[in-house]
Design an enzyme around this catalytic site. Structure first.
Site, PDB file in Angstrom:
ATOM      1  N   LYS A  53      25.394  24.573  37.883  1.00  0.00           N
ATOM      2  CA  LYS A  53      24.937  25.793  37.219  1.00  0.00           C
ATOM      3  C   LYS A  53      25.623  25.991  35.857  1.00  0.00           C
ATOM      4  O   LYS A  53      26.637  25.337  35.570  1.00  0.00           O
ATOM      5  CB  LYS A  53      25.173  26.988  38.159  1.00  0.00           C
TER       6      LYS A  53
ATOM      7  N   TYR B 257      13.387  30.162  41.749  1.00  0.00           N
ATOM      8  CA  TYR B 257      13.988  31.045  42.752  1.00  0.00           C
ATOM      9  C   TYR B 257      12.977  32.041  43.337  1.00  0.00           C
ATOM     10  O   TYR B 257      13.375  33.092  43.848  1.00  0.00           O
ATOM     11  CB  TYR B 257      15.180  31.800  42.146  1.00  0.00           C
TER      12      TYR B 257
ATOM     13  N   PHE C  89      19.429  40.763  43.724  1.00  0.00           N
ATOM     14  CA  PHE C  89      20.112  39.963  42.707  1.00  0.00           C
ATOM     15  C   PHE C  89      19.163  39.079  41.882  1.00  0.00           C
ATOM     16  O   PHE C  89      19.607  38.346  41.011  1.00  0.00           O
ATOM     17  CB  PHE C  89      21.212  39.104  43.354  1.00  0.00           C
TER      18      PHE C  89
ATOM     19  N   ARG D 258      25.434  20.636  51.432  1.00  0.00           N
ATOM     20  CA  ARG D 258      25.739  22.052  51.666  1.00  0.00           C
ATOM     21  C   ARG D 258      27.185  22.197  52.155  1.00  0.00           C
ATOM     22  O   ARG D 258      27.876  23.169  51.825  1.00  0.00           O
ATOM     23  CB  ARG D 258      24.789  22.657  52.718  1.00  0.00           C
TER      24      ARG D 258
ATOM     25  N   THR E 111      28.232  30.392  49.982  1.00  0.00           N
ATOM     26  CA  THR E 111      27.624  30.960  48.772  1.00  0.00           C
ATOM     27  C   THR E 111      28.644  31.725  47.925  1.00  0.00           C
ATOM     28  O   THR E 111      28.657  31.587  46.702  1.00  0.00           O
ATOM     29  CB  THR E 111      26.465  31.906  49.173  1.00  0.00           C
TER      30      THR E 111
ATOM     31  N   ARG F  46      32.493  25.032  45.570  1.00  0.00           N
ATOM     32  CA  ARG F  46      32.449  26.454  45.178  1.00  0.00           C
ATOM     33  C   ARG F  46      33.833  27.091  45.205  1.00  0.00           C
ATOM     34  O   ARG F  46      34.141  27.950  44.371  1.00  0.00           O
ATOM     35  CB  ARG F  46      31.455  27.200  46.068  1.00  0.00           C
TER      36      ARG F  46
ATOM     37  N   ASN G 206      28.265  30.523  41.108  1.00  0.00           N
ATOM     38  CA  ASN G 206      28.995  29.807  42.157  1.00  0.00           C
ATOM     39  C   ASN G 206      28.900  28.284  42.014  1.00  0.00           C
ATOM     40  O   ASN G 206      28.929  27.546  42.989  1.00  0.00           O
ATOM     41  CB  ASN G 206      28.516  30.282  43.536  1.00  0.00           C
TER      42      ASN G 206
ATOM     43  N   HIS H 193      23.928  24.661  43.044  1.00  0.00           N
ATOM     44  CA  HIS H 193      22.818  24.920  43.954  1.00  0.00           C
ATOM     45  C   HIS H 193      22.602  23.667  44.786  1.00  0.00           C
ATOM     46  O   HIS H 193      22.752  22.552  44.277  1.00  0.00           O
ATOM     47  CB  HIS H 193      21.527  25.215  43.174  1.00  0.00           C
TER      48      HIS H 193
ATOM     49  N   GLU I  86      11.814  21.180  45.450  1.00  0.00           N
ATOM     50  CA  GLU I  86      12.764  21.344  44.346  1.00  0.00           C
ATOM     51  C   GLU I  86      12.935  20.042  43.557  1.00  0.00           C
ATOM     52  O   GLU I  86      13.088  20.072  42.338  1.00  0.00           O
ATOM     53  CB  GLU I  86      14.113  21.832  44.894  1.00  0.00           C
TER      54      GLU I  86
END
Ligand code: CDP
Ligand code: MG
Length: 141
Positions: A9, A49, A57, A85, A91, A102, A112, A115, A126
């Protein structure tokens, strides 16, 4: 073999952590089979998203995700979705386990660092959102 989509990100790209994060993927046995530095405009961030459209958010998240360059990659390996993950962590970086991406490079629950796709169907969608089939290379060993 499974594939998943990863995004470094904007704040983690800005902070110079692309290499740190790729090392974590490779260290966990995930192969990078496609990658590029790119940028989402607000409309494409909203589309990416879309599943979160009704969440409080959503507007802030899509502003944030369109504010700078992102590094997107396709990771391949056994159980790649769950493995990614796991090494990403929770998250909210404040709740992420020690040694996760993270925990180490996330700033807050929005910014964070990374993704990662959450299921085979979303991973396929995606990946196709960012990459054409001929931009993905399986390792040739
Ligand atoms: O990214 P992850 O799958 O762990 O979480 P999510 O529930 O699918 O949320 C997507 C993204 O929305 C997160 O990665 C955060 O950037 C953001 N988010 C937020 O800003 N505030 C929250 N309370 C939850 C998520
Ligand atoms: Mg998610």
């Amino acid at each position: 073999m499974e594939r998943t989509l990863s995004i470094v990100k904007p704040e983690a790209v800005e902070g110079g952590h692309i290499g740190d994060i790729l090392s974590r993927f490779e260290g966990a046995g995930l192969k990078v089979v496609a990658a590029k530095l790119t940028r989402l405009d607000k409309q494409r961030a909203e589309s990416f998203y879309a599943v979160h459209r009704e969440r409080p958010f959503f507007n802030s998240l899509t502003d944030y995700m369109s504010k700078g360059a992102i590094f997107v990659s396709v990771l391949e390996g056994d159980g790649a979705i769950a493995r990614n993950r796991e090494i990403m962590g929770a998250t909210d970086p404040a709740k992420a386990a020690p040694g996760t991406i993270r925990k180490d490079w996330g700033t807050n629950v929005e910014a964070n660092a990374v993704h990662g796709s959450d299921a085979p169907e979303t991973a396929a969608e995606e990946i196709a959102f960012f990459f054409a089939a001929d931009e993905i290379q399986s390792p040739t060993v």
